[in-house]
Scaffold this active site. Structure first.
Site, PDB file in Angstrom:
ATOM      1  N   TYR A 154      28.000  34.574  41.108  1.00  0.00           N
ATOM      2  CA  TYR A 154      29.350  34.468  40.514  1.00  0.00           C
ATOM      3  C   TYR A 154      30.415  34.321  41.591  1.00  0.00           C
ATOM      4  O   TYR A 154      31.201  33.364  41.584  1.00  0.00           O
ATOM      5  CB  TYR A 154      29.651  35.702  39.646  1.00  0.00           C
ATOM      6  CG  TYR A 154      31.131  35.898  39.363  1.00  0.00           C
ATOM      7  CD1 TYR A 154      31.830  35.000  38.561  1.00  0.00           C
ATOM      8  CD2 TYR A 154      31.838  36.972  39.917  1.00  0.00           C
ATOM      9  CE1 TYR A 154      33.200  35.163  38.314  1.00  0.00           C
ATOM     10  CE2 TYR A 154      33.195  37.146  39.677  1.00  0.00           C
ATOM     11  CZ  TYR A 154      33.878  36.237  38.878  1.00  0.00           C
ATOM     12  OH  TYR A 154      35.222  36.393  38.651  1.00  0.00           O
ATOM     13  N   LYS A 158      32.981  31.177  42.658  1.00  0.00           N
ATOM     14  CA  LYS A 158      34.448  31.287  42.683  1.00  0.00           C
ATOM     15  C   LYS A 158      34.977  30.937  44.081  1.00  0.00           C
ATOM     16  O   LYS A 158      36.005  30.270  44.213  1.00  0.00           O
ATOM     17  CB  LYS A 158      34.896  32.697  42.283  1.00  0.00           C
ATOM     18  CG  LYS A 158      34.596  33.099  40.847  1.00  0.00           C
ATOM     19  CD  LYS A 158      35.351  32.274  39.803  1.00  0.00           C
ATOM     20  CE  LYS A 158      36.849  32.577  39.777  1.00  0.00           C
ATOM     21  NZ  LYS A 158      37.503  31.845  38.658  1.00  0.00           N
TER      22      LYS A 158
END
Ligand code: NAD
Ligand code: TYD
Length: 340
Positions: A154, A158
């Site tokens: 994750y 990002k």
């Protein structure tokens, strides 16, 4: 009237941002684009379902779909983009990283291409403090100039998106900002994340699964404080700049869960320690001096006050919660927590 394209506006922070803008800054029209994944919930913006279309409009669309996005953006004559849309849950990214890279990186790039094509006034990328990696207990808090050292699929997705957004500024002169906020809590948060998951379990007298020893520290921010900061960056942020946004509320997971139990008047015996998350970041802490000095922003909500408000919100919105606790959610819960 100027128009803001908000992506991921049916999710937790995106829907709070739409509420915040339609209540406090009525001078903007909001166009909400969301793919409606498991995390996108039209009930979050129920009161705007049949609202004046000159003020608020919703389109179901994937941010990776450049052609459809461009059409919407042209039709709606958008001036700004605020990109909240993302796959956002670390545990799911460990289970299946692919969609994280697709949505969070390629989706952001498709949106950047729309922004470039239409010469939009500002592109705000909603990023996270998790891109900086993990701190030791004694380390100083994250500042904007630190190198990016993401540890989960994750946060890596990002961080990658942040670099692409930065490159579109440097190469194509696109007026962008990147905001990096700490852990949010408040109304409409999907109960896969720590606070709503613990509230829901406690309400049902189910075990509260704390990962590892519960010593991990997060800096919690009330979602409306985050929304205000994003609005200020949109309005007054210096193009190309990155702004950290923090809640000034560092606490360990175990301490946080105990505080929730106290508010809910439930016993500490519900707490169970379960197998740790792989690559679990020990601590996040935010230094938000830059946004404080440049945009006069500070978080307003104290943690105890925000937690009380949030628990009350979930108590008063059990129907909203019950609609989410469906077969799909229970399957997810079993997969993640059974025999853990
Ligand atoms: P969320 O998972 O609650 O909501 C994400 C929303 O994006 C959902 O409505 C979903 O349907 C939508 N979406 C997902 N993929 C999409 C796609 N391909 N096209 C269009 N829409 C899509 O997430 P959240 O917690 O509200 O987080 C919003 C943003 O803020 C994310 O970018 C996240 O990285 C960032 N952020 C979150 C936190 C936090 O504590 N929750 C902290 C810092 C930053
Ligand atoms: P989470 O809400 O998933 O946010 P993030 O991982 O992005 O910080 O988790 C917050 C913290 O709570 C994190 O240290 C992991 C921990 N946690 C638990 O201990 N138990 C749980 O069931 C969940 C979902 C999280």
């Amino acid at each position: 009237m100027e128009t803001i394209l908000v992506t991921g506006g049916m999710g937790f922070i995106g829907s709070n941002f739409v509420h915040y803008m339609l209540k406090n800054h009525k001078e903007y029209k909001i166009v909400n684009v969301d793919k409606l994944t498991y995390a996108g919930n039209p009930e979050n913006l129920k009161e705007y379902e049949s609202f004046d279309e000159n003020l608020y409009k919703f389109y179901k669309c994937d941010i990776s779909d450049f052609e459809s996005l461009l059409q919407i953006a042209k039709r709606e004559k958008i001036n700004y983009i605020v990109n909240f849309a993302a796959e956002s849950h670390v545990d799911r990214s460990i289970d299946n990283p692919d969609i994280f890279l697709k949505t969070n990186i390629l989706g952001t790039q498709a949106l950047l291409n729309v922004a470039r094509k239409l010469n939009i006034q500002r592109f705000i990328q909603i990023s996270t403090d998790e891109v900086y990696g993990s701190l030791k207990f004694e380390d100083p808090a994250f500042t904007e100039d630190l190198p990016l050292k993401p540890n989960s699929p994750y946060s890596a997705s990002k961080a990658s998106a942040d670099l692409v957004v930065r490159a579109y500024h440097k190469t194509f002169n696109l007026p962008i900002n990147i905001t990096r906020c700490s852990n949010n809590y408040g109304p409409y948060q999907f109960p896969e994340k720590l606070i709503p998951l613990m509230i829901n379990n406690a309400l049902n007298d189910k075990e509260l699964p704390v990962y590892g020893t519960g010593e991990n520290i997060r800096d919690w921010i009330f979602v409306e404080d985050h929304c205000e900061a994003v609005y200020l960056v949109l309005k007054e942020g210096e193009p190309g700049e990155i702004y950290n946004i923090g809640g000034n509320s560092e606490t360990s997971n175990l301490n946080l869960v105990k505080r929730l139990l106290k508010i809910l008047n439930k016993p500490k015996s519900l707490i169970t320690f379960v197998k740790d998350r792989p690559g679990h970041d020990l601590r996040y802490a935010i230094n938000y001096k830059k946004i404080k000095q440049e945009l006069s922003w500070e978080p307003k909500t104290k943690l105890d006050e925000g937690l009380k408000f949030t628990v009350d919100w979930y108590l008063n919105n059990q129907e909203w919660l019950n609609h989410i606790i469906n077969e799909e959610y229970l399957k997810y819960y079993d997969k993640m927590y059974k025999n853990r």
